[in-house]
Design a protein around this motif. Structure first.
Motif, mmCIF file in Angstrom:
data_model
loop_
_atom_site.group_PDB
_atom_site.id
_atom_site.type_symbol
_atom_site.label_atom_id
_atom_site.label_comp_id
_atom_site.label_asym_id
_atom_site.label_seq_id
_atom_site.Cartn_x
_atom_site.Cartn_y
_atom_site.Cartn_z
ATOM 1 N N ILE A 36 -3.465 53.283 -62.149
ATOM 2 C CA ILE A 36 -2.450 52.248 -62.398
ATOM 3 C C ILE A 36 -2.628 51.698 -63.814
ATOM 4 O O ILE A 36 -3.764 51.551 -64.286
ATOM 5 C CB ILE A 36 -2.610 51.068 -61.397
ATOM 6 N N PHE A 37 -1.521 51.407 -64.492
ATOM 7 C CA PHE A 37 -1.558 50.782 -65.818
ATOM 8 C C PHE A 37 -0.847 49.438 -65.703
ATOM 9 O O PHE A 37 0.322 49.380 -65.299
ATOM 10 C CB PHE A 37 -0.850 51.693 -66.820
ATOM 11 N N SER A 38 -1.564 48.352 -66.001
ATOM 12 C CA SER A 38 -1.001 47.009 -65.835
ATOM 13 C C SER A 38 -1.534 46.093 -66.929
ATOM 14 O O SER A 38 -2.758 46.014 -67.127
ATOM 15 C CB SER A 38 -1.404 46.467 -64.446
ATOM 16 N N SER A 39 -0.635 45.417 -67.646
ATOM 17 C CA SER A 39 -1.016 44.519 -68.752
ATOM 18 C C SER A 39 -2.002 45.181 -69.707
ATOM 19 O O SER A 39 -3.003 44.573 -70.108
ATOM 20 C CB SER A 39 -1.594 43.204 -68.205
ATOM 21 N N GLY A 40 -1.737 46.461 -70.033
ATOM 22 C CA GLY A 40 -2.548 47.160 -71.026
ATOM 23 C C GLY A 40 -3.888 47.647 -70.525
ATOM 24 O O GLY A 40 -4.709 48.114 -71.326
ATOM 25 N N ARG A 41 -4.124 47.560 -69.200
ATOM 26 C CA ARG A 41 -5.434 47.979 -68.675
ATOM 27 C C ARG A 41 -5.255 49.004 -67.560
ATOM 28 O O ARG A 41 -4.276 48.972 -66.822
ATOM 29 C CB ARG A 41 -6.184 46.763 -68.112
ATOM 30 N N TYR A 42 -6.245 49.882 -67.434
ATOM 31 C CA TYR A 42 -6.257 50.812 -66.299
ATOM 32 C C TYR A 42 -6.799 50.080 -65.086
ATOM 33 O O TYR A 42 -7.771 49.326 -65.176
ATOM 34 C CB TYR A 42 -7.134 52.026 -66.604
ATOM 35 N N CYS A 43 -6.164 50.295 -63.939
ATOM 36 C CA CYS A 43 -6.527 49.611 -62.697
ATOM 37 C C CYS A 43 -6.448 50.609 -61.543
ATOM 38 O O CYS A 43 -5.940 51.719 -61.693
ATOM 39 C CB CYS A 43 -5.540 48.486 -62.371
ATOM 40 N N THR A 44 -6.931 50.171 -60.381
ATOM 41 C CA THR A 44 -6.683 50.914 -59.151
ATOM 42 C C THR A 44 -5.874 50.009 -58.239
ATOM 43 O O THR A 44 -5.864 48.785 -58.404
ATOM 44 C CB THR A 44 -7.988 51.333 -58.450
ATOM 45 N N ALA A 45 -5.191 50.613 -57.255
ATOM 46 C CA ALA A 45 -4.325 49.845 -56.349
ATOM 47 C C ALA A 45 -5.071 49.519 -55.068
ATOM 48 O O ALA A 45 -5.775 50.370 -54.530
ATOM 49 C CB ALA A 45 -3.079 50.662 -56.027
ATOM 50 N N LEU A 46 -4.926 48.294 -54.587
ATOM 51 C CA LEU A 46 -5.509 47.904 -53.298
ATOM 52 C C LEU A 46 -4.378 47.752 -52.289
ATOM 53 O O LEU A 46 -3.485 46.939 -52.491
ATOM 54 C CB LEU A 46 -6.237 46.560 -53.423
ATOM 55 N N PRO A 47 -4.415 48.506 -51.180
ATOM 56 C CA PRO A 47 -3.370 48.339 -50.164
ATOM 57 C C PRO A 47 -3.453 46.938 -49.562
ATOM 58 O O PRO A 47 -4.548 46.390 -49.426
ATOM 59 C CB PRO A 47 -3.707 49.395 -49.107
ATOM 60 N N MET A 48 -2.303 46.340 -49.228
ATOM 61 C CA MET A 48 -2.287 45.024 -48.577
ATOM 62 C C MET A 48 -2.462 45.196 -47.077
ATOM 63 O O MET A 48 -1.906 46.123 -46.497
ATOM 64 C CB MET A 48 -0.971 44.316 -48.863
ATOM 65 N N ARG A 49 -3.233 44.291 -46.496
ATOM 66 C CA ARG A 49 -3.418 44.341 -45.040
ATOM 67 C C ARG A 49 -2.271 43.645 -44.338
ATOM 68 O O ARG A 49 -1.739 42.669 -44.850
ATOM 69 C CB ARG A 49 -4.707 43.601 -44.645
ATOM 70 N N GLY A 50 -1.916 44.144 -43.160
ATOM 71 C CA GLY A 50 -0.977 43.430 -42.308
ATOM 72 C C GLY A 50 0.463 43.485 -42.767
ATOM 73 O O GLY A 50 1.304 42.722 -42.309
ATOM 74 N N VAL A 51 0.793 44.389 -43.734
ATOM 75 C CA VAL A 51 2.185 44.522 -44.156
ATOM 76 C C VAL A 51 2.643 45.924 -43.771
ATOM 77 O O VAL A 51 1.958 46.900 -44.074
ATOM 78 C CB VAL A 51 2.326 44.334 -45.685
#
Ligand SMILES: Cc1cc2nc3c(=O)[nH]c(=O)nc-3n(C[C@H](O)[C@H](O)[C@H](O)COP(=O)(O)O)c2cc1C
Length: 185
Positions: A156-171
């Protein structure tokens, strides 16, 4: 939430538009092609987007100053390689101008000779259907002819940084996806 307001009147700092656009997280792709002279081209791009399901179309855009633009224009084909969370180094490599970005990178050749990178989460092999001028970028519309995809974590690329995605619980993801794709159909 406190928001900054900026009028894009020509007096603004270009950094602020980039910062605002960066609030929209994206995945990261490496888009590749083989130019008519045989040279392999590839660049890191987060402008990739789904455009149409039927017919299957995708889009992305390239900065007009990119040395690889001519190769993409002349080739008629391209491949979208969706990077996994383990491939931030590959993203950096393909975002850095150099003569042979493919040296030491594992790949095979796909439709039209476009390089298909090893270890990716998904691939879309496309024929260029159209190009559209978009300011300082050129937009490519591709007709998807072959898809390949597996399981794994996306980069994931967000606000100029590489990230990983966390799934949301209960959705309920299924309900959410139905809503999203209803908008495309
Ligand atoms: C996360 C990320 C996303 C990017 N997205 C794009 C994009 O969508 N279009 C583009 O032209 N450049 C994009 N770039 C910059 C290009 O990867 C970079 O300019 C690259 O050197 C262009 O390849 P070339 O020099 O071989 O033409 C992105 C860079 C990063 C790090």
């Amino acid at each position: 939430m406190h928001l900054h307001h900026v009028l894009l009147d020509g007096q603004h700092d270009g950094r602020q538009l980039r910062d605002a656009l960066g609030r929209f997280p994206t995945g990261v792709t490496v888009i590749t092609t083989r130019a008519p002279d045989g040279k392999l081209e590839g660049l890191t791009a987060n402008s990739f987007a789904a455009l149409s399901l039927d017919p299957p179309l995708v889009s992305w855009s390239i900065n007009r100053r990119s040395p690889s633009m001519t190769g993409f224009q002349q080739s008629g084909h391209f491949a979208i390689n969706v990077l996994s969370a383990a491939q931030s180094a590959l993203s950096h490599r393909f975002a850095t101008p150099q003569s042979n970005k493919f040296e030491g990178v594992g790949f095979e050749l796909g439709l039209g000779g476009s390089p298909l990178l090893d270890g990716v989460l998904a691939r879309f092999e496309c024929q260029t259907q159209d190009t559209v001028e978009g300011g300082d970028h050129l937009l490519f519309v591709g007709r998807v002819h072959k898809i390949s995809y597996g399981q794994g974590e996306p980069l994931i690329f967000s606000s100029g940084r590489y990230c990983t995605a966390l799934p949301m619980r209960g959705v309920s993801a299924q309900a959410d996806l139905n809503g999203v794709w209803a908008g495309l159909g």
